[in-house]
Write an enzyme that holds these catalytic residues in place. Sequence first.
Site, short mmCIF file in Angstrom:
data_model
loop_
_atom_site.label_atom_id
_atom_site.label_comp_id
_atom_site.label_asym_id
_atom_site.label_seq_id
_atom_site.Cartn_x
_atom_site.Cartn_y
_atom_site.Cartn_z
N LYS A 187 0.73 -1.06 -0.17
CA LYS A 187 -0.01 0.10 0.03
C LYS A 187 0.68 1.31 -0.04
CE LYS A 187 -3.41 2.39 2.47
NZ LYS A 187 -4.67 2.34 3.73
N LYS A 239 -2.36 -1.59 -3.71
CA LYS A 239 -3.21 -0.27 -3.58
C LYS A 239 -2.26 0.89 -3.66
CE LYS A 239 -6.48 2.02 -0.38
NZ LYS A 239 -6.86 1.90 0.91
N SER A 244 -10.14 5.76 -4.18
CA SER A 244 -11.19 7.20 -4.34
C SER A 244 -10.65 8.33 -5.37
CB SER A 244 -11.30 7.95 -3.08
OG SER A 244 -10.07 8.27 -2.56
C1 PBG Z 1 -7.14 3.48 5.67
C2 PBG Z 1 -7.46 3.21 4.40
C3 PBG Z 1 -7.41 4.31 3.27
C4 PBG Z 1 -8.18 3.93 2.20
C5 PBG Z 1 -8.57 2.71 2.51
N1 PBG Z 1 -8.19 2.32 3.93
C6 PBG Z 1 -6.79 5.82 3.47
C7 PBG Z 1 -5.59 5.95 3.76
O1 PBG Z 1 -4.77 5.11 3.59
O2 PBG Z 1 -5.10 7.37 3.38
C8 PBG Z 1 -8.38 4.67 0.93
C9 PBG Z 1 -9.27 4.18 0.11
C10 PBG Z 1 -9.62 5.11 -1.07
O3 PBG Z 1 -8.94 6.09 -1.08
O4 PBG Z 1 -10.46 4.60 -1.96
N2 PBG Z 1 -8.29 2.86 6.96
#
Ligand code: PBG
Length: 327
Positions: A197, A249, A275
């Site tokens: 991630k 991700k 997102s």
């Molecule tokens: C953390 C989490 C995030 C997302 C999913 N789980 C945010 C981050 O890591 O800042 C992001 C998902 C998205 O942007 O659609 N709980």
Amino acid sequence: MTFPNQRPRRLRTTPAMRRLTAETRLAPAELILPAFIREGLTEPNPITSMPGVVQHTTDTLKRAAAEAVELGLGGIMLFGIPETRDAEGSASLDPDGVLNKAIRDVRAEVGDDLVIMSDVCLDEFTDHGHCGVLDVDGYADNDRTVEIYARMAVAQADAGAHMLGPSGMMDGQIAAIRSALDEAGHLNTSVIAYAAKYASAFYGPFREAVDSQLKGDRRTYQMDAGNRTEAIREVELDLAEGADIIMVKPAMSYLDIVADVAAMSPVPVSAYQISGEYAMIEAAAANGWIDRRAAITESVLGIRRAGAHMVLTYWAAELAGWLQESR
Ligand code: PBG
């Protein structure tokens, strides 16, 4: 005049020919719908930067889950937004907290007909918005955070989640969660590990979706955008710790990582179309700059072609509807 005898275009002549020779196909069963539920809402609350996506009430979340079953989706990934937050994210451990309650409600609605997944992370629950508790220097405290994740995981499994999604990028989180689940008797609760991630600018709209309190960034725990080999290290660690499914991700800016991981992973690989990827396509389509349906389909197809077996996407339900139509 000489003619080429090699004519790849022969296989592109008609829609039926293209359908026959397609190397990658999409199916509803490989799509996972991320969904937000916010405590205390009486009406669903639209997320401005993600047109078409809402913060759900209990009722609308249950309806979305039932619809997901009808569409044949693979799963739903739940994120909870609590009314009160503190430095330790304690609402995450409350069996009646927003996320645990949502898991119970969705499980009562759909039973085992849909894989119910839930986010194991503290960022939605902390008043500082970091994915873990902080030490005196303001650094996410790895080991203390992992202890909390283990308890969160058991609470979510107790509530009825089939699969847990630890997304905080703390070292050792999969092993800690796995042994806590096993000790609590949740031998069959599986783990989808956010293994690779990256610290991404494309999470922007998610911060609005969960009313994030974060100031700054997550660069001390999420990966650097330029790192490729390190993704393999992260995946190997999560596999050794007992991950059942691996996730990469974001998706679109990291398709090389998806391909690398798919080539080496003995367990299924997923990718999260996040997102900001959603927001970009929606914004361009709203301006009439791209064909919305074609762009969405192409984007998910690209993620599958790169090697992801399954895709988390906010378009899961809509896309599944199109796939049913076009059969
Ligand atoms: C953390 C989490 C995030 C997302 C999913 N789980 C945010 C981050 O890591 O800042 C992001 C998902 C998205 O942007 O659609 N709980």
